[in-house]
Design an enzyme around this catalytic site. Sequence first.
Site, PDB file in Angstrom:
ATOM      1  N   MET A  69       0.681  -1.223   0.038  1.00 48.33           N
ATOM      2  CA  MET A  69       0.159  -0.048  -0.009  1.00 48.33           C
ATOM      3  C   MET A  69       0.929   1.203   0.148  1.00 48.33           C
ATOM      4  O   MET A  69       0.685   2.319  -0.877  1.00 48.33           O
ATOM      5  CB  MET A  69      -0.986  -0.079   1.112  1.00 48.33           C
ATOM      6  CG  MET A  69      -2.080  -0.880   0.998  1.00 48.33           C
ATOM      7  SD  MET A  69      -2.725  -1.060  -0.424  1.00 48.33           S
ATOM      8  CE  MET A  69      -3.471   0.630  -0.625  1.00 48.33           C
ATOM      9  N   ASP A 114      -0.438  17.953 -11.463  1.00 47.08           N
ATOM     10  CA  ASP A 114      -0.277  19.355 -10.437  1.00 47.08           C
ATOM     11  C   ASP A 114       0.822  20.336 -11.174  1.00 47.08           C
ATOM     12  O   ASP A 114       0.303  21.367 -11.201  1.00 47.08           O
ATOM     13  CB  ASP A 114      -0.469  19.217  -9.117  1.00 47.08           C
ATOM     14  CG  ASP A 114      -0.334  20.723  -8.485  1.00 47.08           C
ATOM     15  OD1 ASP A 114      -1.434  21.086  -8.563  1.00 47.08           O
ATOM     16  OD2 ASP A 114       0.585  21.022  -7.636  1.00 47.08           O
ATOM     17  N   THR A 158      23.035 -30.730 -13.412  1.00 50.25           N
ATOM     18  CA  THR A 158      23.200 -32.142 -13.459  1.00 50.25           C
ATOM     19  C   THR A 158      24.595 -32.554 -14.048  1.00 50.25           C
ATOM     20  O   THR A 158      24.891 -33.477 -14.664  1.00 50.25           O
ATOM     21  CB  THR A 158      22.244 -33.063 -14.294  1.00 50.25           C
ATOM     22  OG1 THR A 158      22.287 -32.300 -15.660  1.00 50.25           O
ATOM     23  CG2 THR A 158      20.961 -32.781 -13.608  1.00 50.25           C
ATOM     24  N   GLY A 159      25.327 -31.557 -14.396  1.00 49.67           N
ATOM     25  CA  GLY A 159      26.690 -31.535 -15.336  1.00 49.67           C
ATOM     26  C   GLY A 159      27.978 -32.100 -14.622  1.00 49.67           C
ATOM     27  O   GLY A 159      29.074 -31.966 -15.476  1.00 49.67           O
TER      28      GLY A 159
HETATM   29  N1  LIG Z   1      26.417 -27.843 -15.336  1.00 50.89           N
HETATM   30  C1  LIG Z   1      27.026 -28.286 -14.834  1.00 50.89           C
HETATM   31  N2  LIG Z   1      27.000 -28.740 -13.506  1.00 50.89           N
HETATM   32  C2  LIG Z   1      27.978 -29.345 -12.751  1.00 50.89           C
HETATM   33  C3  LIG Z   1      29.262 -29.163 -13.356  1.00 50.89           C
HETATM   34  N3  LIG Z   1      30.048 -29.863 -12.297  1.00 50.89           N
HETATM   35  C4  LIG Z   1      29.219 -30.278 -11.319  1.00 50.89           C
HETATM   36  N4  LIG Z   1      28.038 -29.932 -11.670  1.00 50.89           N
HETATM   37  C5  LIG Z   1      26.643 -30.087 -10.849  1.00 50.89           C
HETATM   38  O1  LIG Z   1      26.746 -29.251  -9.561  1.00 50.89           O
HETATM   39  C6  LIG Z   1      26.371 -30.153  -8.346  1.00 50.89           C
HETATM   40  C7  LIG Z   1      27.561 -30.155  -7.339  1.00 50.89           C
HETATM   41  O2  LIG Z   1      28.706 -30.646  -8.106  1.00 50.89           O
HETATM   42  P1  LIG Z   1      29.662 -31.914  -7.320  1.00 50.89           P
HETATM   43  O3  LIG Z   1      28.994 -32.203  -5.810  1.00 50.89           O
HETATM   44  O4  LIG Z   1      31.135 -31.329  -7.536  1.00 50.89           O
HETATM   45  O5  LIG Z   1      29.091 -33.067  -8.179  1.00 50.89           O
HETATM   46  P2  LIG Z   1      29.921 -33.720  -9.175  1.00 50.89           P
HETATM   47  O6  LIG Z   1      31.004 -32.899 -10.012  1.00 50.89           O
HETATM   48  O7  LIG Z   1      29.007 -34.335 -10.133  1.00 50.89           O
HETATM   49  O8  LIG Z   1      30.826 -34.937  -8.256  1.00 50.89           O
HETATM   50  P3  LIG Z   1      32.176 -35.214  -8.144  1.00 50.89           P
HETATM   51  O9  LIG Z   1      32.798 -35.770  -9.198  1.00 50.89           O
HETATM   52  O10 LIG Z   1      32.013 -36.235  -6.947  1.00 50.89           O
HETATM   53  O11 LIG Z   1      32.765 -33.621  -7.698  1.00 50.89           O
HETATM   54  C8  LIG Z   1      25.934 -31.366  -9.104  1.00 50.89           C
HETATM   55  O12 LIG Z   1      24.539 -31.294  -9.092  1.00 50.89           O
HETATM   56  C9  LIG Z   1      26.755 -31.432 -10.232  1.00 50.89           C
HETATM   57  O13 LIG Z   1      25.764 -32.268 -11.143  1.00 50.89           O
HETATM   58  C10 LIG Z   1      29.573 -28.630 -14.556  1.00 50.89           C
HETATM   59  O14 LIG Z   1      30.541 -28.728 -15.133  1.00 50.89           O
HETATM   60  N5  LIG Z   1      28.341 -28.196 -14.995  1.00 50.89           N
END
Ligand SMILES: Nc1nc2c(ncn2[C@@H]2O[C@H](COP(=O)(O)OP(=O)(O)OP(=O)(O)O)[C@@H](O)[C@H]2O)c(=O)[nH]1
Length: 357
Positions: free
Chosen positions: A125, A140, A177-178
């Site tokens: 508000m 105004d 997930t990378g």
């Molecule tokens: N897009 C993207 N995601 C990443 C990358 N490295 C890690 N991640 C994501 O970031 C999050 C945390 O990373 P980490 O805990 O190091 O996971 P991780 O690299 O898959 O596992 P470790 O090989 O054991 O280190 C996880 O969800 C990974 O999938 C990357 O280079 N690119």
Amino acid sequence: MLNHIDDHHQPTMVDISAKSSSDRRAVAQAQVELPAALRPYLQGQDLHLKKGPVCQTAIIAGTMAVKKTSEMIPFCHALPIDSCKFEIQIGHPSIENPSADQQETPLVVTIRCEVKTQGKTGVEMEALHGAAIAALTIYDMCKAVSSDILIKETKLLAKSGGKKTKAERPLYGLVLTGGESRRMQRDKALIDYHDKPHGQYIYDLLSQYCEQVYLSGRSQQWQGTPLESLPTLVDHHPSVGPIAGILTALETHPDVNWLIVACDLAYIHGPLIEYLLSHYREDVVATCYQNPEKGFPEALCGIYTPLALDVFQKAVAAGIYCPVKLLQMTNCHLIPCDRPQSIANINTPQEYENVQL
Ligand SMILES: Nc1nc2c(ncn2[C@@H]2O[C@H](COP(=O)(O)OP(=O)(O)OP(=O)(O)O)[C@@H](O)[C@H]2O)c(=O)[nH]1
Ligand SMILES: [Mg+2]
């Protein structure tokens, strides 16, 4: 039961005595259309009339109005105003329509009012009142030149800090997930904690709150797996860890807020996301849970705003690749998490064995 009507069916102020305080923010916008007769008074970003500078005066009037809102609106609570900022822009519709004769087209003035407080109830508000009074003040100030002035829509753009959140921008989701899951020795995004691959579980969870959700990963990473049909953003800056995924998302859609979650948070669930959504701030780089034991920002479970793009690009250029370290160096809003387990990431086979859902 309506809480603004009392037992005797009389209107009443909502009782907020039992509520706890939180950081509240609201942003409102009003627009005023001025006829072309005002054009000759345009100097830079203000109109200079005999009565004085129009936008500057509107800002002063709007700020005073924000502070007096509870005196004008009957059942509005009186709140201490911690911050009140105005931005006023004078637009030229002829830029969008170059064929129009510029001298004949009206000017559109857009007023944006942002208010912050620490309190038990919201400041929408106050923001709306400030924007509306700034618009009336523009009327105004300009009416001596022409009364052919239109006060157009006044609306709430954003509010945060309470149960109901309204955002200025769309919310997109990203499941990181990378990684290579070296410690786990199998893909963390494919582990079933809830009868489906966890990457899919988090994708489905974020889809409940976000307009669009992506997996973040490496090229071809999920081909031939149950995740292959999910939309994926492929890292622009490979081999630098999760920051690659965050930066790719910020670069691909720089105008949205990003809800970013790592695929190895086994315990992530709806209420945890909802708490983040009701406490996040759009005026900082990111809002994250605070690690309950060590106090650092849990960078891989948070909401990032467009402010993050510049910060992350500069960090990567400077060789800083740790998102936690980066958020510690910047303007990050931390929110408490009562159960450390809720945001624990599961990295090793042993941690996996101990997961209790
Ligand atoms: N897009 C993207 N995601 C990443 C990358 N490295 C890690 N991640 C994501 O970031 C999050 C945390 O990373 P980490 O805990 O190091 O996971 P991780 O690299 O898959 O596992 P470790 O090989 O054991 O280190 C996880 O969800 C990974 O999938 C990357 O280079 N690119
Ligand atoms: Mg890693």
